[in-house]
Design a protein around this motif. Structure first.
Motif, PDB file in Angstrom:
ATOM      1  N   ALA A 355       0.819  -1.204   0.000  1.00 46.00           N
ATOM      2  CA  ALA A 355       0.000   0.000   0.000  1.00 46.00           C
ATOM      3  C   ALA A 355       0.856   1.259   0.000  1.00 46.00           C
ATOM      4  O   ALA A 355       0.623   2.199  -0.772  1.00 46.00           O
ATOM      5  N   ASP A 356       1.861   1.292   0.843  1.00 55.34           N
ATOM      6  CA  ASP A 356       2.691   2.490   0.965  1.00 55.34           C
ATOM      7  C   ASP A 356       3.571   2.703  -0.267  1.00 55.34           C
ATOM      8  O   ASP A 356       3.646   3.816  -0.818  1.00 55.34           O
ATOM      9  N   LEU A 357       4.240   1.650  -0.708  1.00 54.10           N
ATOM     10  CA  LEU A 357       5.231   1.817  -1.773  1.00 54.10           C
ATOM     11  C   LEU A 357       4.596   2.046  -3.139  1.00 54.10           C
ATOM     12  O   LEU A 357       5.147   2.782  -3.957  1.00 54.10           O
ATOM     13  N   THR A 358       3.458   1.435  -3.403  1.00 57.00           N
ATOM     14  CA  THR A 358       2.834   1.676  -4.712  1.00 57.00           C
ATOM     15  C   THR A 358       2.258   3.088  -4.792  1.00 57.00           C
ATOM     16  O   THR A 358       2.352   3.740  -5.840  1.00 57.00           O
ATOM     17  N   PHE A 359       1.684   3.580  -3.698  1.00 59.13           N
ATOM     18  CA  PHE A 359       1.203   4.956  -3.712  1.00 59.13           C
ATOM     19  C   PHE A 359       2.369   5.929  -3.833  1.00 59.13           C
ATOM     20  O   PHE A 359       2.313   6.902  -4.604  1.00 59.13           O
ATOM     21  N   GLU A 360       3.425   5.655  -3.094  1.00 57.25           N
ATOM     22  CA  GLU A 360       4.623   6.507  -3.186  1.00 57.25           C
ATOM     23  C   GLU A 360       5.163   6.517  -4.620  1.00 57.25           C
ATOM     24  O   GLU A 360       5.584   7.560  -5.132  1.00 57.25           O
ATOM     25  N   ALA A 361       5.132   5.357  -5.275  1.00 61.67           N
ATOM     26  CA  ALA A 361       5.636   5.273  -6.653  1.00 61.67           C
ATOM     27  C   ALA A 361       4.803   6.119  -7.601  1.00 61.67           C
ATOM     28  O   ALA A 361       5.342   6.849  -8.448  1.00 61.67           O
ATOM     29  N   VAL A 362       3.489   6.053  -7.490  1.00 58.33           N
ATOM     30  CA  VAL A 362       2.643   6.836  -8.385  1.00 58.33           C
ATOM     31  C   VAL A 362       2.757   8.324  -8.072  1.00 58.33           C
ATOM     32  O   VAL A 362       2.721   9.165  -8.977  1.00 58.33           O
ATOM     33  N   ASP A 363       2.901   8.667  -6.807  1.00 55.50           N
ATOM     34  CA  ASP A 363       3.138  10.068  -6.433  1.00 55.50           C
ATOM     35  C   ASP A 363       4.401  10.586  -7.135  1.00 55.50           C
ATOM     36  O   ASP A 363       4.424  11.700  -7.688  1.00 55.50           O
ATOM     37  N   ASN A 396      -7.711   0.812   3.192  1.00 58.00           N
ATOM     38  CA  ASN A 396      -8.438  -0.444   3.009  1.00 58.00           C
ATOM     39  C   ASN A 396      -7.848  -1.465   3.974  1.00 58.00           C
ATOM     40  O   ASN A 396      -6.808  -2.062   3.708  1.00 58.00           O
ATOM     41  N   HIS A 397      -8.534  -1.681   5.102  1.00 53.30           N
ATOM     42  CA  HIS A 397      -7.974  -2.383   6.271  1.00 53.30           C
ATOM     43  C   HIS A 397      -6.744  -1.591   6.716  1.00 53.30           C
ATOM     44  O   HIS A 397      -5.615  -1.885   6.339  1.00 53.30           O
ATOM     45  N   ALA A 398      -6.980  -0.605   7.545  1.00 51.72           N
ATOM     46  CA  ALA A 398      -6.052   0.503   7.787  1.00 51.72           C
ATOM     47  C   ALA A 398      -4.643   0.048   8.152  1.00 51.72           C
ATOM     48  O   ALA A 398      -4.450  -0.820   9.008  1.00 51.72           O
ATOM     49  N   ASN A 399      -3.668   0.670   7.497  1.00 50.82           N
ATOM     50  CA  ASN A 399      -2.271   0.338   7.747  1.00 50.82           C
ATOM     51  C   ASN A 399      -1.850   0.553   9.193  1.00 50.82           C
ATOM     52  O   ASN A 399      -1.055  -0.214   9.733  1.00 50.82           O
TER      53      ASN A 399
END
Length: 419
Positions: A355-363, A396-399
């Motif tokens: 969740a964290d790394l894919t969002f960071e990548a798109v950012d 989505n099922h909070a980190n």
């Protein structure tokens, strides 16, 4: 929203080879899973933006999944399905999500339900339901949320009631969020095992849409994942007693052995697929437009560094996803689950990292592409949509709750046995 649902509610059972619009005929389930993804990809790409804009269910895309046998990917061949394993499941989830993350996640969540039925369903339920899933006739929605109750997968308030006969079970459920619920052909629902059961004595039960009275409530007007159309639903009806999946009151066993591992693998694969597809499109755009070039005409160091960081993030997610998938396969082959401290830490870590790394990548990709190409809604790239969609991953099922769990479980694994 209400008009859109009324107009699109006839897609249930659609997507067969004889007549894509009527639900009759035989699904084209003979293609290999990766080939099937290639066949449905143009449909997903064509409709992704419009359904995101309107926040409507991607009915054309799901019809294509039905048509090409993907709804039965995890159904054993003896019931007419593909009989694929977790490697194919993860690969298809990535492939679909690279074109439309909402469609990929709808499909992956359907597969969570199918796996639970395959592994824990009664013989009568499997015989009646699995061939229909394999034929593309049944898309299963997941009903685990409950109005008035905090998010806790392992508890429920609304009870199943066997009445005096015991061969039929009565249920009444008010769920605030059901992904694609208005378009599902059936539902797996968590219920308190009986009127006298404790809240944590939960049963999982399958209910066919034809056995239920259904009311929808509210609209789905979210920042991202808009095409999942995750609306509220009230479900009421009776089902055969053999539709209980797993031991009555022991849903936690089903969840830990089946639904939780597949959800963390599936969600992570979907998020990775979306980010991977975004990077693929970005690189092709740069090559065609000359973006990211230095004075000498080659890639600038700044552009290469930014792309490099994106690639590293995706490589890390891919590697950890593969290793956790192998761990789940090993546990299943040995007849066990991932419910020990080490296994739970790995599953939670996978979900958090993906969740964290894919969002960071798109950012980072938005920054690379710039204001006009990366940030605008009408850009030739879909980075703006990917950014909004992947922002939901950590929610989505909070980190933060899962991270607390990793910390607590680490106290039970003081040897720090890393994957």
């Amino acid at each position: 929203m209400g008009t859109d649902r009324a107009e699109t509610g006839t897609d249930r059972g659609a997507g067969t080879e004889a007549d894509p619009g009527t639900g009759t005929g035989t699904p084209a389930g003979t293609a290999a899973p990766t080939t099937a993804v290639d066949l449905v990809a143009p449909v997903l790409r064509e409709h992704a933006a419009a359904h995101d804009e309107r926040a409507t269910f991607p009915r054309e895309s799901v019809a294509a999944l039905r048509r090409h046998g993907l709804m039965g990917l995890l159904v054993p061949s003896e019931y007419g399905g593909t009989g694929a394993g977790l490697a194919a499941f993860v690969e298809v989830a990535q492939g679909l999500s690279g074109h439309c993350l909402s469609t990929g996640q709808i499909w992956a969540m359907h597969c969570f339900q199918v796996d639970a039925i395959v592994r824990h369903g009664t013989p009568a339920l499997k015989a009646a339901l699995l061939p229909r899933i394999a034929a593309g006739e049944v898309y299963i929605g997941s009903v685990t949320s409950e109005r008035g109750r905090r998010a806790d997968l392992f508890s429920a308030d609304a009870p199943l009631d066997a009445g005096s006969g015991g061969d039929r079970l009565t249920l009444e459920r008010d769920a605030p969020v059901v992904t694609g619920g208005d378009h599902a052909d059936g539902y797996l629902i968590t219920m308190r095992a009986s009127p006298t059961a404790r809240p944590h004595e939960v049963s999982l039960v399958y209910a066919d849409r034809t056995d239920l009275q259904i009311e929808t409530a509210g609209e789905w007007d979210a920042l991202g994942m808009r095409a999942t159309e995750s609306i509220g639903m009230k479900l009421k009806g009776t089902v055969p007693a053999h539709n209980v999946v797993g031991v009555p009151g022991r849903f936690a066993d089903v969840a830990r052995q089946s639904m939780v591992p597949l959800s963390h693998l599936g969600w992570s694969a979907c998020w990775l697929g979306a980010a991977r597809g975004a990077l693929r499109d970005l690189l092709r755009w740069q090559a065609a437009s000359g973006g990211g070039r230095g004075r000498d005409g080659g890639p600038s160091e700044l552009s290469s560094e930014r792309i490099g960081r994106v690639r590293i993030s995706l490589e890390l997610v891919s590697a950890y996803l593969t290793r956790v998938r192998e761990e789940v396969e090993r546990a299943r082959s040995g007849g066990s689950g991932m419910d020990g401290p080490r296994g739970q830490i790995q599953l939670n870590t996978l979900k958090i990292a993906a969740a964290d790394l894919t969002f960071e990548a798109v950012d980072r990709m938005v920054q690379i592409a710039g204001l006009r190409t990366g940030y605008l809604k009408n850009s030739e790239l879909a980075l703006e949509r990917h950014f909004r969609d992947l922002r939901s991953a950590s929610l989505n099922h909070a980190n933060d709750a899962l991270t607390v769990g990793v910390g607590a479980l680490s106290m039970l694994d003081r040897g720090v046995t890393l994957i």
